[in-house]
Write an enzyme that holds these catalytic residues in place. Structure first.
Site, PDB file in Angstrom:
ATOM      1  N   GLY A 187       0.790  -1.226   0.000  1.00 45.76           N
ATOM      2  CA  GLY A 187       0.000   0.000   0.000  1.00 45.76           C
ATOM      3  C   GLY A 187       0.821   1.274   0.000  1.00 45.76           C
ATOM      4  O   GLY A 187       1.993   1.273   0.307  1.00 45.76           O
ATOM      5  N   SER A 188       0.215   2.372  -0.384  1.00 44.39           N
ATOM      6  CA  SER A 188       0.865   3.664  -0.393  1.00 44.39           C
ATOM      7  C   SER A 188      -0.070   4.692  -1.012  1.00 44.39           C
ATOM      8  O   SER A 188      -1.224   4.806  -0.608  1.00 44.39           O
ATOM      9  CB  SER A 188       2.197   3.618  -1.144  1.00 44.39           C
TER      10      SER A 188
END
EC number: 4.1.1.65
Length: 219
Positions: A187-188
C-alpha cells in the site's frame, strides 16, 4: 482472481518457513495441543493476511478517450489545484488516492497513450498522507501522452510500510487505458495531475477501484 507475480516467490518461501515452524512446534511440544493449535491458527491467519496483499482481480476494462480511470484501489485523499514542477511546469488539478494495506496494490494506466517521460526518485518513507510525501518520499514519475496530445502525469509514492515500488514502463512504450503499469507492495499512494479544465468526478473520501472508477472527464 489471481496472485500477482510480485508475491509468488515471497508466498512460496513464507509457506516453507511456516511449515517448518509448525513442524518444530509439533516436535518440541508433542503433548501440548493448545500450543500446536495456537501456532497453526496464527500461521494460517498470518499467511492469509500476506496473501491478500498480492491478489490481482481479473475484469474487463471499459475504455473512454475522454475519461480518466483511477490508477489504483483506495480512497481519494486530495483534490486540489497545484503547481507541477518536475515535468509539466504549470498548474494542474491533483487527485491523490491512498492505498491502505487491505487494498489491491496493482496500479493501472488512467489513460492510454505513449510514455513520454519516466523517472525513479529515491527518497524517504514518510506516511503516505504526509503533505511532503509527494516530493520527499521514494517515488516514480510517469507521463503519458494521449492521442490528442494531452499529457497526464502520475506518481507512485512509497509510504511508511511500502518499501518497494515496481514500475514496468519505459519511455516510448505504448500502453492502453487500464493496463497494468506497476505495483506498490503493502500500500501507499498514487497522485495524478490533470489539466485545469478537467472535470473531477470524485470527491474527498470516495473509494476507487483501479481501472474501473472514473475519476475525471477531459474536455
Amino acid at each position: 482472481m489471481t496472485i500477482h507475480r510480485e508475491g509468488r516467490t515471497l508466498l512460496f518461501v513464507l509457506l516453507i518457513i511456516l511449515f517448518a515452524l509448525n513442524w518444530g512446534v509439533f516436535y518440541l511440544f508433542p503433548t501440548s495441543p493448545y500450543t500446536q493449535n495456537g501456532v497453526i491458527f496464527a500461521s494460517v491467519l498470518f499467511y492469509l493476511i500476506i496473501l491478500q496483499f498480492f491478489r490481482n482481480p481479473i475484469f474487463d476494462i471499459t475504455k473512454h478517450d475522454n475519461q480518466v480511470l483511477a490508477p489504483a484501489d483506495g480512497k481519494v485523499v486530495v483534490i486540489e489545484e497545484t503547481e507541477e514542477t518536475e515535468y509539466l511546469k504549470g498548474k494542474r488539478k491533483q487527485v491523490s488516492i491512498f492505498m491502505s494495506p487491505v487494498n489491491v496494490h496493482v496500479n493501472r494506466m488512467p489513460v492510454g497513450g505513449n510514455i513520454s517521460f519516466y523517472k525513479y526518485h529515491p527518497g524517504k518513507y514518510l506516511v503516505a498522507w504526509h503533505p511532503k510525501s509527494s516530493t520527499e518520499n521514494e517515488r516514480t514519475t510517469v507521463v503519458v501522452k494521449m492521442k490528442n496530445g494531452v499529457e497526464i502525469l502520475f506518481r507512485q509514492i512509497a509510504g511508511a510500510l511500502a518499501r518497494r515500488i515496481k514500475c514496468y514502463v519505459q519511455e516510448g512504450q505504448s500502453l492502453e487505458q487500464g493496463q497494468e503499469f506497476g505495483f506498490i507492495k503493502f500500500g501507499s499512494r498514487v497522485d495524478i495531475y490533470l489539466p485545469l479544465d478537467a472535470k473531477v468526478t470524485v470527491k474527498i473520501g470516495d473509494i476507487t477501484k483501479g481501472g474501473r472508477t472514473v475519476i475525471a472527464e477531459l474536455k
